[in-house]
Write an enzyme that holds these catalytic residues in place. Structure first.
Site, short mmCIF file in Angstrom:
data_model
loop_
_atom_site.label_atom_id
_atom_site.label_comp_id
_atom_site.label_asym_id
_atom_site.label_seq_id
_atom_site.Cartn_x
_atom_site.Cartn_y
_atom_site.Cartn_z
CB SER A 113 -3.48 1.83 5.84
OG SER A 113 -3.71 1.57 4.59
CG HIS B 7 -3.01 1.20 10.07
ND1 HIS B 7 -1.79 1.61 10.09
CD2 HIS B 7 -2.94 0.55 9.12
CE1 HIS B 7 -1.22 1.56 8.79
NE2 HIS B 7 -2.14 0.46 8.35
CE LYS C 23 1.08 -0.63 9.47
NZ LYS C 23 1.70 -1.98 8.97
#
Lengths: 408, 85
Positions: free
Chosen positions: A185, A213, A244
Site C-alpha cells: 500500500s 489493493h 477499496k
C-alpha cells in the site's frame, strides 16, 4: 504524570505537522461532489488519495441497492452473527465472493482490518509459525500479535530470504503460514508471487495473500495478483476488503480448505463484533457485480495509473518500482514533504502524506491512489501541479528520477 | 557468560557499530534503542542482518523482550543452540 505522558513525543511530532494548516492527518472533506472530487476548506479539490479504485462509491446502482436494503431491513443488525444471527444477505455475499474467487468457502468480516486480525490470530496457534513480509500492513502485524504463533519476518518481497527462513524451520513441528500482499500500500509494488509460490511448494507451508489493493485491479477477471501471476492453486487463503475497489466497508477471507467453517466459532474478531449492516452488504454485492461484468473499469484504471506514473516519472520525480494504481513520490525530508503536500492541497489536489516509520525506505512519501473514475483532465492537472510545486520547492533539477529503493 | 556468548557479543557490537553514523562506545549493558538512537526501521534491518549472520530467525515476541546488547546475545545463543539441537 498523566496517563498520556508516554505520547509526548508523538504529540510533538503531530503538532509540528499542524503548523502549516491543515494537519495532513486531520483532513476533513466538507462535501463529496463525486467519487473523484470534494470540497476542502471551501475549495473544490481533486481526490487522488481515496483508494476508490473503481470509483464505485457514487455508483447509482450501488446506491439504489443500498437504499432499498436500508428501507426494507433497517439501519443495522445490532449484533454479531454468531450470537444474534445472520441476515440472508450476509450468506448471499459470502456465496457471491466464493463464486467470484472460484473457492469453496468465504467468511465476511466487519472491516478489512478485522479480516486480517481474525484470520492471522486464529489460523495459526501455539507451536505454529507465521512468516510475514517485513513490510506488511499494520493489520497483519496486529493479527500476528493477537495470536499465539511464533512470528518471524523475511526481507520485503525477497523469495530467497523467505526460503532461508523456511529452511531454518524445516524440522520444527507446527503449521507454517506465509503472508504476503498483492500490492503493497505504500509504494504500490507487487509481490513476486510466482517465486513465493514456488518456495511455498518446495518447503511445504500455507500461503495467504492479502489482495486488499489488488482485487478489482489485477488479473483478467479482477481476482487480484494470484490470478495475474497464475498461481491461484498455490494460494490457500485470500483476504481482502470492501473498502477499496468495492467502495464500502468490510473484509473477507476465501479458501478451499476442508473444515473452514469451524473458524466461525473460533475466530474472535469475527464472533465478538457487530455484523455489517444490510445496506453495506447490498452495495457491496452490487459493486462486485459491476466489477465482474464491466472489464472497462479495470482498463480505465490501468490507463489512468500508467498515465500518472509515467507523467510523474518523466518529470524526474522519484516514483515506486511498478506502475500500479498506487503511485508514490519519495521526497528527501519530512519538512519538504509537508510543504509539498500543503502546496498541492492549496491548489486543489488531495493525496496522502506518509511519513517514516510507516514508509518502507526512510523517506516521506506523497501517495496517490488512482481511480477508474478520474478523467484524463484530472490526471493531467495532477501531473502539472506536481511539476509546478516541485520546481517552486526546488525538488526538481536535483532529483535523479530513479525508482525508490524498496529496502533502506 | 560463556566463550561462545563472548564471541557473539563481539559480532553484535561490530554489527551495531557498522550502522551507527558516529563511533560510539558499546558494551553488553548498552540499550540498543534508548542509548543508540536507532529508529525502528534501522532496528529491523539490523535484526535481519543479525539473523543472517547467525543463521537463525528471532521470533517477534522474543525480539520484544530484547533491550540491551546482552539480552540480544543471550537470545542469539539460545536460538543457535536450538538450531544445532
Amino acid at each position: 504524570m498523566s496517563i498520556l505522558a508516554k505520547f509526548s513525543q508523538l504529540q510533538q511530532t503531530y503538532d509540528q505537522l499542524g503548523a502549516l494548516q491543515p494537519n495532513p492527518f486531520a483532513v476533513t472533506f466538507e462535501q463529496i461532489l463525486s467519487s473523484t472530487e470534494g470540497v476542502i476548506d471551501g475549495r473544490r479539490t481533486i481526490l487522488l488519495g481515496t483508494n476508490n479504485y473503481l470509483g464505485l462509491t457514487m455508483d447509482a446502482d450501488c446506491i439504489a441497492q443500498s437504499v432499498q436494503a436500508l428501507q426494507q431491513q433497517g439501519t443495522g443488525t445490532t449484533g454479531s452473527r454468531v450470537a444474534n444471527g445472520s441476515y440472508a444477505s450476509h450468506r448471499a455475499l459470502e456465496q457471491d465472493l466464493a463464486k467470484f474467487f472460484q473457492r469453496q468457502h468465504c467468511m465476511v468480516f466487519s472491516t478489512g482490518y478485522q479480516a486480517n486480525l481474525g484470520m492471522l490470530s486464529t489460523l495459526v496457534g501455539r507451536g505454529d509459525h507465521l512468516i510475514l513480509d517485513a513490510d506488511s500492513h499494520a493489520s497483519i502485524y496486529d493479527g500476528a500479535r493477537l495470536g499465539h504463533a511464533e512470528v518471524i519476518r523475511f526481507r520485503h518481497s525477497d523469495p530467497d530470504d523467505l526460503y532461508k527462513r523456511l529452511r531454518r524451520l524445516k524440522d520444527t513441528p507446527g503449521s507454517k503460514l506465509i503472508v504476503v500482499e498483492g500490492i503493497y500500500s505504500m509504494l504500490g509494488d507487487l509481490a513476486p508471487l510466482r517465486e513465493i509460490a514456488q518456495v511455498k511448494r518446495e518447503m511445504g507451508a500455507y500461503l495467504m495473500v492479502d489482495e486488499a489493493h489488488s482485487m478489482g485491479v489485477l488479473g483478467e477477471h479482477g481476482r487480484g495478483l494470484a490470478e495475474a501471476a497464475g498461481v491461484e492453486a498455490d494460494v490457500d487463503f485470500i483476504v481482502g476488503t470492501f473498502s477499496k475497489s468495492l467502495g464500502s466497508v468490510g473484509g473477507f477471507c476465501v479458501a478451499d480448505i476442508e473444515g473452514f467453517n469451524v473458524l466461525r466459532v473460533a475466530c474472535r474478531p469475527y464472533m465478538f463484533t457487530a455484523s455489517l449492516p444490510p445496506s453495506i452488504i447490498a452495495s457491496t454485492r452490487q459493486a462486485l457485480r459491476h466489477l465482474e461484468a464491466d472489464a472497462t473499469l479495470r482498463a480505465r484504471l490501468t490507463n489512468n495509473a500508467n498515465h500518472l506514473y509515467e507523467g510523474l516519472r518523466e518529470l524526474g520525480l522519484q516514483v515506486g518500482p511498478h506502475a500500479s494504481p498506487i503511485v508514490s513520490v519519495a521526497l528527501e525530508d519530512q519538512a519538504l514533504a509537508v510543504r509539498f503536500w500543503n502546496a498541492l492541497l492549496h491548489n486543489g489536489l488531495y493525496l496522502n502524506l506518509a511519513l517514516p516509520p510507516a514508509t518502507p525506505s526512510n523517506k516521506p512519501l506523497l501517495r496517490a491512489s488512482v481511480s477508474a473514475a478520474h478523467s484524463r483532465r484530472q490526471i493531467d492537472r495532477a501531473i502539472q501541479l506536481f511539476g509546478e510545486v516541485a520546481v517552486q520547492l526546488g525538488v526538481l533539477g536535483t532529483g535523479s528520477g530513479a525508482p525508490i529503493a524498496m529496502v533502506a | 557468560m560463556t566463550d561462545s556468548s563472548e564471541n557473539i557479543r563481539v559480532d553484535v557490537i561490530a554489527a551495531l557499530k557498522k550502522i551507527l553514523p558516529r563511533p560510539v562506545a558499546i558494551s553488553g549493558a548498552t540499550h540498543i534503542v534508548q542509548d543508540l538512537g536507532l529508529d525502528s526501521l534501522a532496528i529491523m534491518n539490523f535484526m535481519l542482518e543479525i539473523e543472517d549472520r547467525f543463521d537463525i530467525s528471532i521470533p517477534l515476541d522474543r525480539a520484544a523482550d530484547i533491550a540491551t546488547v546482552d539480552d540480544l546475545v543471550l537470545a542469539i545463543e539460545a536460538l543457535v543452540k536450538q538450531e544445532k539441537a
